[in-house]
Design an enzyme around this catalytic site. Sequence first.
Site, mmCIF file in Angstrom:
data_model
loop_
_atom_site.group_PDB
_atom_site.id
_atom_site.type_symbol
_atom_site.label_atom_id
_atom_site.label_comp_id
_atom_site.label_asym_id
_atom_site.label_seq_id
_atom_site.Cartn_x
_atom_site.Cartn_y
_atom_site.Cartn_z
ATOM 1 N N SER A 150 -103.552 -42.072 86.824
ATOM 2 C CA SER A 150 -102.194 -41.934 87.576
ATOM 3 C C SER A 150 -101.564 -40.250 87.126
ATOM 4 C CB SER A 150 -101.610 -43.640 88.065
ATOM 5 O OG SER A 150 -101.115 -43.459 86.482
ATOM 6 N N ASP A 397 -89.771 -48.239 85.888
ATOM 7 C CA ASP A 397 -91.411 -47.694 85.035
ATOM 8 C C ASP A 397 -91.097 -46.278 84.059
ATOM 9 O OD1 ASP A 397 -93.629 -45.537 84.902
ATOM 10 O OD2 ASP A 397 -94.053 -45.119 87.003
ATOM 11 N N HIS A 400 -95.152 -42.786 84.143
ATOM 12 C CA HIS A 400 -94.689 -41.680 85.357
ATOM 13 C C HIS A 400 -93.585 -40.917 85.197
ATOM 14 C CE1 HIS A 400 -97.604 -45.293 86.684
ATOM 15 N NE2 HIS A 400 -98.634 -43.943 86.657
#
Length: 424
Positions: A150, A397, A400
């Site tokens: 990702s 998060d 990312h």
Amino acid sequence: MAMASNSQTKSARKSQLTPNPNPTWAVPIRTTFRTSLAVLTALLLVTAVYLTQNRAQVSENYRAGGYGGGGGGCDLFTGKWVFDNESYPLYKESECVFMSDQLACEKFGRRDLGYRNWRWQPEECELPRFNATALLQRLRNKRMVFVGDSLNRGQWVSMVCLVGSVIPPSLQSMQSDGSLIIFKATEYNATIEFYWSPLMVESNSDDPVNHRLPDRIVRVKAIEKHARHWAEAHILIFNTYLWWRRPRIKALFGSFEDEETSSLKLVKMRRGYEMALKTWSDWLEVNIDPNNTQLFFMSMSPIHDRGEEWGRAKGENCYGETEQITKVGYKGDGTDPKMMKIVENVLNDLKTRGLNVQMINITQLSEYRKEAHPSIYRKQWEPLKEDQISNPSSYADCIHWCLPGVPDVWNELLYAYIFQSTTH
């Protein structure tokens, strides 16, 4: 009379040698030469400008070393972040047609937007500014494919936003086919693709949607299932790191379909990583034509989930962070230089076999950017529980990156190396 006649004769001769300021039938030799020289100079200048634009003004002396440097020329990976709210961001989040809700921090409520306005400044030179049109010209009738997890997908979204900023919406499209997502720039017949393969080789986490399994199994000797999807690409960008971050991992020798003839072995993380990269490099050696394809490997992207590493209380993370880490050379425990050393060894071995894979070292420059993660400002794929709502850092998060943001700089580095190559 003789003198007058002689004077008239000289005057006549002089008039024959003096060019008419408004000639109707010829241009004297000297004037022709000067005109030709001026035209030639102009042509050379136009040609030089054209070639410079098409080469995107990228110098040929950027360092071609691997992780941590090495080689000659300019080291693009050592430098500092400089605030620049005139040139950055390179595109607007709201105007990127295919922006991901996982990375659209402003859309999901983030108000401190300074993370978008930082430029990476190498110590010894200038990082070439990203020229979307020049890259699209380079990609005409070609495929660029990002392969990995990702984080590589986030870099792919960044690349789509960067090039999409100069393409009318009607001339760009997106289609998905299982693990492969294809962005197409119609006018250039160019594609920028992402292929989901978080462990590079085949694994039980290969489903692009349902891949979070507690018991991770990897076929360290099998890659063809994935590789056939990117075998014909002209530019390949790989990454694999995050999904290996377990003390041990199960290595499958055999197939998922035939349990009777297959065997499982529990191996240490780095050993499994090394075996998988060996399988990957062997495939590249056999199947890639270095005259047709450029190869890149992105180094590990750091995680900012341990606030105590930069002076916060234990248990805190990137949630609420609005400033960078200023300690020069800072490294968090979430990165593993020994794993990148494994990559470096594999790439050096490939080079002795005639295949060059350029490492793009994003690790150190990204280490400083604890404030640039989505944190809580992203789409939540599952409803939040009450205890999460009362403790936002519990679902932040810190892996990312917001877009526009850090991955745009990764792509500027990639861009510099794409144009640096003299082979293509």
